[in-house]
Design an enzyme around this catalytic site. Sequence first.
Site, mmCIF file in Angstrom:
data_model
loop_
_atom_site.group_PDB
_atom_site.id
_atom_site.type_symbol
_atom_site.label_atom_id
_atom_site.label_comp_id
_atom_site.label_asym_id
_atom_site.label_seq_id
_atom_site.Cartn_x
_atom_site.Cartn_y
_atom_site.Cartn_z
ATOM 1 N N LYS A 100 1.582 4.446 -3.596
ATOM 2 C CA LYS A 100 2.797 3.846 -3.017
ATOM 3 C C LYS A 100 2.934 2.358 -3.296
ATOM 4 O O LYS A 100 4.042 1.863 -3.461
ATOM 5 C CB LYS A 100 2.858 4.121 -1.519
ATOM 6 N N GLU A 124 6.097 12.121 -5.768
ATOM 7 C CA GLU A 124 6.348 12.819 -4.495
ATOM 8 C C GLU A 124 5.321 12.449 -3.422
ATOM 9 O O GLU A 124 5.647 12.314 -2.246
ATOM 10 C CB GLU A 124 6.326 14.342 -4.744
ATOM 11 N N GLY A 182 -12.367 8.385 11.220
ATOM 12 C CA GLY A 182 -11.861 8.419 9.848
ATOM 13 C C GLY A 182 -10.340 8.489 9.749
ATOM 14 O O GLY A 182 -9.789 8.726 8.684
ATOM 15 N N GLU A 185 -8.567 3.132 8.334
ATOM 16 C CA GLU A 185 -9.448 2.493 7.349
ATOM 17 C C GLU A 185 -10.287 1.415 8.023
ATOM 18 O O GLU A 185 -9.910 0.894 9.070
ATOM 19 C CB GLU A 185 -8.592 1.803 6.274
ATOM 20 N N ASP A 196 2.341 -0.595 4.909
ATOM 21 C CA ASP A 196 2.358 0.704 4.239
ATOM 22 C C ASP A 196 3.705 1.405 4.475
ATOM 23 O O ASP A 196 4.341 1.886 3.531
ATOM 24 C CB ASP A 196 1.191 1.553 4.774
ATOM 25 N N LYS A 200 6.898 2.408 1.789
ATOM 26 C CA LYS A 200 7.448 3.763 1.712
ATOM 27 C C LYS A 200 8.949 3.776 1.990
ATOM 28 O O LYS A 200 9.697 4.465 1.295
ATOM 29 C CB LYS A 200 6.696 4.680 2.682
ATOM 30 N N GLY A 297 -3.923 12.496 4.004
ATOM 31 C CA GLY A 297 -5.076 13.389 3.893
ATOM 32 C C GLY A 297 -5.197 13.979 2.507
ATOM 33 O O GLY A 297 -4.234 14.061 1.744
HETATM 34 N N1 HSE Z 1 -2.783 5.129 5.368
HETATM 35 C C1 HSE Z 1 -1.691 6.048 5.155
HETATM 36 C C2 HSE Z 1 -1.282 6.653 6.476
HETATM 37 C C3 HSE Z 1 -2.106 7.102 4.177
HETATM 38 O O1 HSE Z 1 -1.966 6.442 7.480
HETATM 39 O O2 HSE Z 1 -0.254 7.293 6.563
HETATM 40 C C4 HSE Z 1 -0.971 7.861 3.568
HETATM 41 O O3 HSE Z 1 -0.177 7.068 2.749
#
Ligand code: HSE
Length: 405
Positions: A100, A124, A182, A185, A196, A200, A297
């Site tokens: 991304k 995608e 997990g 991060e 993030d 998107k 995932g």
């Molecule tokens: N770190 C992102 C999330 C991973 O938590 O959605 C998927 O792009």
Amino acid sequence: YYQIAVLGYGTVGSGVVEVLDTNKESIKKRAGEEIHIKYVLDLRDFPGSPIENILVHDFETIINDPEVKIVVEVMGGVEPAYTFSKRALEAGKSVCTSNKELVARHGLELIEIAKAHKVNYMFEASCGGGIPIIRPLNSSLTADEIDEITGILNGTTNYILTEMGDRYADFDEVLKEAQEKGYAERNPEADVEGYDACRKIAILSSLAYGAHVNYENIYTEGITRITAEDMKYASLLGMKVKLLATSKRKGEKFYAMVCPELVGKNSPLYSVNGVFNAIFVHGNVLGDAMFYGSGAGKLPTASAVVGDVVDCAKHQGKTVVTYWSSKVLDQVDIKDVEHRFFVRVKGNLQKDKEKIEVLFGKAEFISVPGLDNEFGFVTEMMSEGTFDEKAAALPEILGRIRIRA
Ligand code: HSE
């Protein structure tokens, strides 16, 4: 069979290998021929792993092999992913990616390069993980003028907010747990600060509106200032806090923003909990639609990547049209965007109510049993600019969250 190469044997890369193996037969039927991984590129060695014998450390091996028609780029980050993707496309190989950062930054250019070389650049998996959303925007919804996209586009923050809301827990505590499990991060900045989700929504908006949205021009606010107290007010209001990435038409222009918002039960986004993602789309002839599912995932993301590989295989020698124009999207100044605001202030409801009504006009007041030296109120609709002016006149503001209309 179709020969492909996978760049990066991390979470998504190993997922791609697994998906192609698990669903080999059904994928073969859909693609027409078997999809065969000739190389996996990684800096590391993986002795004893299923890719031991096809592992290479040098990208030149892949770029110089004319048998490789499709390159899967699942390295993440901008470099060397950008250079590798560009070179692969220029060499007449299609590229499928989950990256991304790269798509938000260089998607427009890479799509153009792909077109010039009669190959495809498909992404995608870059938004919403396993949820089909790029292809619907590209092909299913082409009859529509899209006027809104609102997404819960980040699994990490949706998990954290859901946990905070369920247990009235603090951000730091839940983040720590999420890291242990997990779900977050070790360096969670890109997720919790909203970067993030911002990338998107920039990608989705560019496709939906046919004009380029630079992610650096999107107002972005993360979830780090949301507290357990906010969650108590939210629950009294019958709402949930969600990190929403929105882009919306406003007259002839658009606005895009990423921020936590209070969402009521009448919104389909209210029920999107935990690590799940959802993308709500409104089109002028379609009306409402929502895409829901696993947004992150290993296997869900790999599912989207392999779907693109199959599509590339079916379109050898032909570029599938992706409408991402270089014309820059005309954006409204965020100061003119209107919301209702939930505000928390220090003080005493009985004593301070009048002062707030003088400042904000009609407001709905709320106090949480047990939270004694503060109260909250909900404003009428007002612009960000007006709100900021009024809020500056309040002596002790503890926080504010926008409310989804
Ligand atoms: N770190 C992102 C999330 C991973 O938590 O959605 C998927 O792009």
